[in-house]
Design a protein around this motif. Structure first.
Motif, PDB file in Angstrom:
ATOM      1  N   MET A   1     112.539 -10.805  84.134  1.00 29.99           N
ATOM      2  CA  MET A   1     111.217 -11.368  83.848  1.00 29.99           C
ATOM      3  C   MET A   1     110.356 -11.473  85.092  1.00 29.99           C
ATOM      4  O   MET A   1     109.375 -12.211  85.128  1.00 29.99           O
ATOM      5  N   GLY A   2     110.743 -10.763  86.136  1.00 29.15           N
ATOM      6  CA  GLY A   2     109.892 -10.722  87.319  1.00 29.15           C
ATOM      7  C   GLY A   2     108.800  -9.701  87.078  1.00 29.15           C
ATOM      8  O   GLY A   2     108.428  -9.437  85.931  1.00 29.15           O
ATOM      9  N   SER A   3     108.298  -9.071  88.135  1.00 31.95           N
ATOM     10  CA  SER A   3     107.219  -8.121  87.886  1.00 31.95           C
ATOM     11  C   SER A   3     107.782  -6.858  87.247  1.00 31.95           C
ATOM     12  O   SER A   3     108.933  -6.462  87.462  1.00 31.95           O
TER      13      SER A   3
ATOM     14  N   GLU B   1     107.650  -4.031  83.611  1.00 31.93           N
ATOM     15  CA  GLU B   1     108.067  -3.980  82.209  1.00 31.93           C
ATOM     16  C   GLU B   1     109.412  -3.252  82.189  1.00 31.93           C
ATOM     17  O   GLU B   1     109.467  -2.033  82.395  1.00 31.93           O
ATOM     18  N   PRO B   2     110.511  -3.995  81.960  1.00 26.44           N
ATOM     19  CA  PRO B   2     111.840  -3.382  82.066  1.00 26.44           C
ATOM     20  C   PRO B   2     112.020  -2.131  81.199  1.00 26.44           C
ATOM     21  O   PRO B   2     112.650  -1.160  81.626  1.00 26.44           O
ATOM     22  N   LEU B   3     111.441  -2.149  79.986  1.00 27.06           N
ATOM     23  CA  LEU B   3     111.651  -0.994  79.101  1.00 27.06           C
ATOM     24  C   LEU B   3     110.790   0.202  79.490  1.00 27.06           C
ATOM     25  O   LEU B   3     110.939   1.288  78.942  1.00 27.06           O
TER      26      LEU B   3
ATOM     27  N   PHE C   1     111.261 -15.073  70.839  1.00 26.04           N
ATOM     28  CA  PHE C   1     109.854 -14.705  70.999  1.00 26.04           C
ATOM     29  C   PHE C   1     109.218 -15.652  72.012  1.00 26.04           C
ATOM     30  O   PHE C   1     109.316 -16.873  71.864  1.00 26.04           O
ATOM     31  N   GLU C   2     108.608 -15.052  73.032  1.00 26.21           N
ATOM     32  CA  GLU C   2     107.915 -15.866  74.036  1.00 26.21           C
ATOM     33  C   GLU C   2     106.476 -16.053  73.565  1.00 26.21           C
ATOM     34  O   GLU C   2     105.831 -15.113  73.080  1.00 26.21           O
ATOM     35  N   TYR C   3     105.984 -17.262  73.733  1.00 29.23           N
ATOM     36  CA  TYR C   3     104.595 -17.536  73.317  1.00 29.23           C
ATOM     37  C   TYR C   3     103.938 -18.394  74.391  1.00 29.23           C
ATOM     38  O   TYR C   3     104.220 -19.582  74.519  1.00 29.23           O
TER      39      TYR C   3
HETATM   40  N1  SAH Z   1     106.967  -7.185  81.177  1.00 28.16           N
HETATM   41  C1  SAH Z   1     107.885  -8.103  80.582  1.00 28.16           C
HETATM   42  C2  SAH Z   1     108.573  -9.034  81.560  1.00 28.16           C
HETATM   43  C3  SAH Z   1     107.791  -9.637  82.695  1.00 28.16           C
HETATM   44  S1  SAH Z   1     106.849 -11.109  82.515  1.00 28.16           S
HETATM   45  C4  SAH Z   1     107.234  -8.860  79.462  1.00 28.16           C
HETATM   46  O1  SAH Z   1     106.060  -8.665  79.231  1.00 28.16           O
HETATM   47  O2  SAH Z   1     107.921  -9.606  78.781  1.00 28.16           O
HETATM   48  C5  SAH Z   1     107.861 -12.401  81.931  1.00 28.16           C
HETATM   49  C6  SAH Z   1     107.121 -13.340  80.979  1.00 28.16           C
HETATM   50  O3  SAH Z   1     106.105 -14.094  81.666  1.00 28.16           O
HETATM   51  C7  SAH Z   1     106.409 -12.610  79.846  1.00 28.16           C
HETATM   52  O4  SAH Z   1     106.600 -13.313  78.648  1.00 28.16           O
HETATM   53  C8  SAH Z   1     104.960 -12.678  80.296  1.00 28.16           C
HETATM   54  O5  SAH Z   1     104.079 -12.483  79.227  1.00 28.16           O
HETATM   55  C9  SAH Z   1     104.916 -14.058  80.917  1.00 28.16           C
HETATM   56  N2  SAH Z   1     103.783 -14.333  81.799  1.00 28.16           N
HETATM   57  C10 SAH Z   1     103.144 -13.499  82.643  1.00 28.16           C
HETATM   58  N3  SAH Z   1     102.137 -14.137  83.274  1.00 28.16           N
HETATM   59  C11 SAH Z   1     102.160 -15.398  82.804  1.00 28.16           C
HETATM   60  C12 SAH Z   1     101.354 -16.535  83.065  1.00 28.16           C
HETATM   61  N4  SAH Z   1     100.327 -16.487  83.898  1.00 28.16           N
HETATM   62  N5  SAH Z   1     101.667 -17.688  82.420  1.00 28.16           N
HETATM   63  C13 SAH Z   1     102.689 -17.744  81.546  1.00 28.16           C
HETATM   64  N6  SAH Z   1     103.477 -16.705  81.253  1.00 28.16           N
HETATM   65  C14 SAH Z   1     103.206 -15.535  81.871  1.00 28.16           C
END
Ligand code: SAH
Length: 352
Positions: free
Chosen positions: A162-164, A166-168, A261-263
């Motif tokens: 979840m760093g910088s 897009e893993p896929l 699911f991240e939101y």
């Molecule tokens: N590219 C991948 C993983 C990297 S980001 C992805 O999109 O999941 C890891 C998570 O942090 C993702 O859910 C992303 O949407 C979130 N993220 C990025 N910037 C953010 C911010 N400013 N505040 C909260 N979440 C953020």
């Protein structure tokens, strides 16, 4: 022409063993090299049980990692450590160690920059620079491990991609990296303890479902419908929320692993009660998990964090509709919480 050495950290143990055999070495030598590599040594010279000639052969062809630590910041509470690394080509990446009761977690980068363009994210501002090599991902783990291992005698137990990046979008390297860290002779990290976060590249999610790597898949949804999602995530024009949820279901069917699911909640953009209801409707009949994250405000973006009242109401609405919801613990606020922030802060202050 200068000869560019290959990074031995990008090889699987069987590839290293084969390489040593091809060099004409005795069969057990490869295993000895593998045993040394993940102990944090950084030169072949330190592999003292190998003959000098073997070390020289390895030295002439390989390097052991190429990351240089250029910054390390610990949060005041001590629950987060951020690292900034310089790569061999002068690019910079970051990773973060977070301390949880269930063990230390490393959040690592998979690309320099990112081309997904999510408008609230600091990592994608300059687009994609390049994919990280397998060895560059392994080195992040190795360095963090030896750092916290020395300080607290406990290594990394969990990895989140979840760093910088897009893993896929760096598929082959990321798959090899996960197989490598899972290998019993490398870091022996259980697939259950690896989380891959994606913005929803549907075809790659389907491919991942068939790799026989039962990791936790985390999907950055951030919106209950395509209209809102398109406002903040360009990838939403390529894949719809419906297709993404379908791909999540397929992953669950194939691997038996529950999807998250991240939101990220953004004030008055995706944080209303109606948004929560629509999200719950989309996810009904799916045994998944929702992780709500108040947005980290990034300078130069118009997005503001939702009020505490709206955050709690959103979560309570989802719960009342039967969803399993958690709120992400926010660590390391004082050292630049969101991904890309430490690097941004560094690049704004230092000329390299
Ligand atoms: N590219 C991948 C993983 C990297 S980001 C992805 O999109 O999941 C890891 C998570 O942090 C993702 O859910 C992303 O949407 C979130 N993220 C990025 N910037 C953010 C911010 N400013 N505040 C909260 N979440 C953020």
């Amino acid at each position: 022409m200068t000869h560019v050495k290959e990074d031995i950290l990008g090889l699987m143990p069987n590839e290293i063993i084969k390489e040593l055999a091809d060099m004409g070495e005795q069969p057990f030598r490869g295993k000895q090299v593998v045993n040394w590599l993940y102990k944090g040594i950084n030169s072949f010279g330190a592999m003292t049980n190998l003959p000098k000639s073997t070390r020289q052969k390895l030295e002439s062809k390989y390097k052991i990692g190429s990351l240089k630590q250029i910054d390390r910041q610990k949060s005041e509470k001590g629950d987060t450590i951020k690292y900034l690394y310089l790569l061999a080509d002068n690019n910079i990446i970051e990773c973060v160690v977070m301390k949880y009761a269930y063990g230390n977690t490393l959040c690592l980068s998979t690309q320099v920059g990112c081309r997904m363009g999510c408008s609230f994210c600091a990592s994608t501002k300059e687009g994609l620079v390049r994919n990280l090599e397998v060895g560059e991902m392994v080195a992040q783990l190795l360095i963090a491990n030896s750092d916290i291992g020395r300080a607290e005698d406990r290594g990394i137990r969990n990895i989140v991609l979840m760093g910088s990046g897009e893993p896929l979008d760096n598929y082959q390297n990321v798959i090899k990296f996960m197989r490598l860290v899972h290998h019993p002779d490398v870091f022996n990290i259980s697939y259950r303890n690896i989380t891959l976060s994606t913005c929803g590249l549907v075809p790659k999610m389907k491919e991942l479902s068939q790799e026989d790597i039962p990791i936790t898949l985390s999907i950055s949804l951030h919106a209950p419908n395509d209209e809102i999602r398109r406002k903040i995530m360009p990838v939403a024009s390529a894949y719809s929320v419906d297709e993404i949820v379908q791909a999540g279901k397929y992953y669950f069917e194939k691997t038996g692993r529950r999807v998250t699911f991240e939101y990220s909640l953004i004030h008055r953009l995706n944080d209303s009660e109606e948004n929560a209801r629509e999200l719950a409707y989309r996810l009904k009949d799916f045994s998944c998990h929702v992780n709500v994250i108040p947005i980290n405000e990034i300078e130069g973006t118009p997005y503001r964090r939702s009020s505490e009242y709206r955050i709690e109401s959103f979560i309570n609405t989802l719960k009342s509709l039967g969803l399993q919801v958690t709120r992400r613990r926010e660590l390391g606020q004082d050292i630049g919480g969101a991904c890309g922030q430490l690097k941004r802060g560094y690049l704004d202050n230092v000329e390299i």
